[in-house]
Design a protein around this motif. Structure first.
Motif, PDB file in Angstrom:
ATOM      1  N   LEU A 175      12.067  22.823  27.248  1.00 51.85           N
ATOM      2  CA  LEU A 175      11.697  23.794  26.220  1.00 51.85           C
ATOM      3  C   LEU A 175      12.830  24.074  25.231  1.00 51.85           C
ATOM      4  CD1 LEU A 175       9.842  26.452  28.425  1.00 51.85           C
ATOM      5  CD2 LEU A 175       8.787  24.825  26.862  1.00 51.85           C
ATOM      6  N   ALA A 176      14.070  24.002  25.701  1.00 52.60           N
ATOM      7  CA  ALA A 176      15.211  24.495  24.922  1.00 52.60           C
ATOM      8  C   ALA A 176      15.277  23.979  23.481  1.00 52.60           C
ATOM      9  CB  ALA A 176      16.511  24.184  25.659  1.00 52.60           C
ATOM     10  N   PRO A 177      15.089  22.680  23.212  1.00 48.77           N
ATOM     11  CA  PRO A 177      15.243  22.217  21.821  1.00 48.77           C
ATOM     12  C   PRO A 177      14.022  22.427  20.935  1.00 48.77           C
ATOM     13  CG  PRO A 177      14.790  20.351  23.250  1.00 48.77           C
ATOM     14  CD  PRO A 177      14.897  21.550  24.149  1.00 48.77           C
ATOM     15  N   LEU A 178      12.917  22.886  21.503  1.00 49.67           N
ATOM     16  CA  LEU A 178      11.684  23.028  20.723  1.00 49.67           C
ATOM     17  C   LEU A 178      11.746  24.254  19.823  1.00 49.67           C
ATOM     18  CD1 LEU A 178       9.023  22.213  23.485  1.00 49.67           C
ATOM     19  CD2 LEU A 178      10.079  20.650  21.832  1.00 49.67           C
ATOM     20  N   ALA A 179      11.050  24.184  18.693  1.00 53.23           N
ATOM     21  CA  ALA A 179      10.995  25.326  17.774  1.00 53.23           C
ATOM     22  C   ALA A 179      10.420  26.535  18.479  1.00 53.23           C
ATOM     23  CB  ALA A 179      10.155  24.969  16.553  1.00 53.23           C
ATOM     24  N   VAL A 180      10.945  27.688  18.182  1.00 48.22           N
ATOM     25  CA  VAL A 180      10.533  28.905  18.888  1.00 48.22           C
ATOM     26  C   VAL A 180       9.050  29.190  18.697  1.00 48.22           C
ATOM     27  CG1 VAL A 180      11.059  30.499  16.983  1.00 48.22           C
ATOM     28  CG2 VAL A 180      11.246  31.285  19.360  1.00 48.22           C
ATOM     29  N   GLU A 192       9.019  33.652  12.052  1.00 49.20           N
ATOM     30  CA  GLU A 192       9.794  33.854  10.826  1.00 49.20           C
ATOM     31  C   GLU A 192      10.828  34.969  11.012  1.00 49.20           C
ATOM     32  OE1 GLU A 192       8.934  35.079   6.151  1.00 49.20           O
ATOM     33  OE2 GLU A 192       7.292  34.372   7.432  1.00 49.20           O
ATOM     34  N   ARG A 193      10.394  36.028  11.698  1.00 57.30           N
ATOM     35  CA  ARG A 193      11.319  37.142  11.948  1.00 57.30           C
ATOM     36  C   ARG A 193      12.453  36.721  12.889  1.00 57.30           C
ATOM     37  NH1 ARG A 193      10.639  41.373  15.677  1.00 57.30           N
ATOM     38  NH2 ARG A 193       8.487  40.704  16.020  1.00 57.30           N
ATOM     39  N   LEU A 194      12.124  35.925  13.908  1.00 58.36           N
ATOM     40  CA  LEU A 194      13.147  35.445  14.834  1.00 58.36           C
ATOM     41  C   LEU A 194      14.115  34.492  14.139  1.00 58.36           C
ATOM     42  CD1 LEU A 194      10.949  34.821  18.014  1.00 58.36           C
ATOM     43  CD2 LEU A 194      12.629  36.652  17.672  1.00 58.36           C
ATOM     44  N   ASN A 195      13.561  33.627  13.278  1.00 58.09           N
ATOM     45  CA  ASN A 195      14.421  32.714  12.523  1.00 58.09           C
ATOM     46  C   ASN A 195      15.429  33.488  11.684  1.00 58.09           C
ATOM     47  OD1 ASN A 195      11.813  30.220  11.817  1.00 58.09           O
ATOM     48  ND2 ASN A 195      12.993  30.617  13.662  1.00 58.09           N
ATOM     49  N   ALA A 196      14.994  34.608  11.124  1.00 56.23           N
ATOM     50  CA  ALA A 196      15.889  35.422  10.304  1.00 56.23           C
ATOM     51  C   ALA A 196      17.040  35.995  11.128  1.00 56.23           C
ATOM     52  CB  ALA A 196      15.103  36.558   9.645  1.00 56.23           C
ATOM     53  N   GLU A 197      16.827  36.130  12.443  1.00 52.59           N
ATOM     54  CA  GLU A 197      17.877  36.618  13.340  1.00 52.59           C
ATOM     55  C   GLU A 197      18.668  35.470  13.964  1.00 52.59           C
ATOM     56  OE1 GLU A 197      17.267  39.760  16.062  1.00 52.59           O
ATOM     57  OE2 GLU A 197      15.537  40.588  14.999  1.00 52.59           O
ATOM     58  N   GLY A 198      18.430  34.256  13.502  1.00 53.25           N
ATOM     59  CA  GLY A 198      19.166  33.114  14.017  1.00 53.25           C
ATOM     60  C   GLY A 198      18.558  32.472  15.240  1.00 53.25           C
ATOM     61  N   VAL A 199      17.347  32.886  15.619  1.00 58.79           N
ATOM     62  CA  VAL A 199      16.666  32.315  16.782  1.00 58.79           C
ATOM     63  C   VAL A 199      15.735  31.222  16.287  1.00 58.79           C
ATOM     64  CG1 VAL A 199      15.152  32.772  18.745  1.00 58.79           C
ATOM     65  CG2 VAL A 199      16.817  34.492  18.021  1.00 58.79           C
ATOM     66  N   GLU A 200      16.195  29.981  16.330  1.00 55.59           N
ATOM     67  CA  GLU A 200      15.426  28.853  15.812  1.00 55.59           C
ATOM     68  C   GLU A 200      14.653  28.116  16.906  1.00 55.59           C
ATOM     69  OE1 GLU A 200      15.205  27.909  12.665  1.00 55.59           O
ATOM     70  OE2 GLU A 200      16.700  29.232  11.745  1.00 55.59           O
TER      71      GLU A 200
END
Length: 375
Positions: A175-180, A192-200
């Motif tokens: 799971l680790a390398p997959l998009a959140v 989108e909100r997680l990506n903004a916090e650096g969670v890709e």
């Protein structure tokens, strides 16, 4: 040790059409309604997808993106027939099958796996794919792991005709390398909100501390945290408590003709009646679900004098509910009939010749306009 398959038929509706009509094979097929009547794409063949076409897209948009696409009206009776054939194959491998829709299901193959005798999860999955292809002509993408949600993610990674096996203990690394956004419960806005916090990635998410999950996800914090870590023990369900029995259909073209609506309603009521009889159930509450041309969705319901599974009273009450919503110029894109409020079997099964009831007290439920993929 659990071994669970998620099996997902590839471009199911479109593939069935290509199987039944050889002239469609290798061509971009768009199953759905006509573009001039605000039709929607139910399924696009893989030949159409490189053009950006996908399910739930307005057919008008799909035709603009893929002008060479061939529009085919859905044949849901045929799709149900093919689905039954596939499910029969699944049940040759295990009785523990949980259908999710016409084209996908979970299978618990733990009993079929015996590594000491050379029956590995990979071998079972390969045999399953071979049987489906040989007996139906359809291709199925398969994910295998120790958990339902990891298997579901895996089945989507190599479509079409994919096969991904995640060995037990490797879930976190898989799971680790997959998009959140691949994780259950993480929709586009949350991603989108997680990506903004650096969670890709899912790995980024899994590395976050417990208090961070509580702040971001609230009551869902623990379930999201466990899934990000690859931990899930939900079993494959073969039986569920039935709270209602229903049937609905989305029209390829909007319908406003009274006779055609009556015909469709009669078919839906007959199907529900047959399902009730097959399950040994009798219900009192009849619900009619409607979706208008502008995607406004609502329901109307009322109650029979006594529990029943007979088609006549179900159909008559359903028609009364629908008739009250027929106004000049109003057209429908979806219609459904359901029965609920089941009897415990102690009431006498006897219905009057005519229906009674206060239709001024019909319950009304409203949803905001929405765009929903066809079933």
């Amino acid at each position: 040790m659990a071994h669970i398959i998620h099996a997902d038929l590839d471009a199911f509706y479109a593939t069935v059409e290509q199987l039944d009509n050889p002239e469609l094979r290798g061509k971009p097929v768009l199953v759905g309604g006509r573009p001039e009547s605000r039709g929607v794409v139910a399924t696009a063949s893989y030949e159409a997808r490189p053009f950006g076409v996908h399910s739930a897209m307005p057919m008008r948009t799909a035709v603009r993106l893929c002008p060479q696409g061939i529009i085919v009206r859905p044949r849901f009776n045929r799709y149900r027939e093919m689905s039954r054939l596939v499910m029969d194959v699944f049940r040759d491998f295990t009785e523990i099958v949980e259908p999710l829709s016409l084209d996908e299901a979970y299978l618990d193959i733990s009993e079929a796996v015996n590594e000491a005798e050379g029956r590995w999860p990979l071998g079972v999955a390969l045999e399953l794919k071979r049987r489906v292809k040989e007996e139906t002509g359809l291709t199925v993408s398969v994910g295998v792991s120790a958990s339902k949600y990891v298997s579901k993610i895996a089945s989507d990674l190599q479509k079409p005709d994919g096969l991904v096996v995640v060995p037990s203990g490797d879930e976190t690394g898989f799971l680790a390398p997959l998009a959140v956004g691949k994780l259950w419960g993480i929709g586009p806005k949350t991603a989108e909100r997680l990506n903004a916090e650096g969670v890709e990635t899912i790995g980024d998410l899994a590395s976050k501390p417990t208090d961070w999950f509580a702040r971001v996800f609230g009551q869902r914090a623990e379930s999201v945290r466990l899934r990000a870590a690859g931990q899930d023990n939900e079993p494959v369900h073969t039986e569920r408590v039935t709270k209602s029995v229903s049937s609905e259909t989305t029209f390829p073209d909007d319908i406003g003709d009274t006779e055609e609506l009556h015909r469709v309603l009669d078919e839906l009521a007959s199907g529900v009646s047959g399902s009730l009889e097959g399950k040994g159930l009798q219900g009192r509450t009849v619900t009619v679900k409607m979706r208008l041309a502008d995607f406004t969705t609502f329901s109307r319901q009322s109650t029979l004098p006594r529990p029943s599974n007979d088609v006549d009273p179900i159909r008559e009450l359903a028609w009364r509910l629908l008739s009250a919503e027929l106004t000049a110029g109003r057209t429908f894109r979806l219609l459904g009939v359901g029965v609920s409020n089941f009897s415990d079997g102690e009431e006498e099964r006897q219905l009057p010749l005519t229906l009674e009831g206060d239709f001024s007290a019909v319950r009304r439920e409203w949803w905001l306009p929405e765009t929903t993929p066809l079933p």
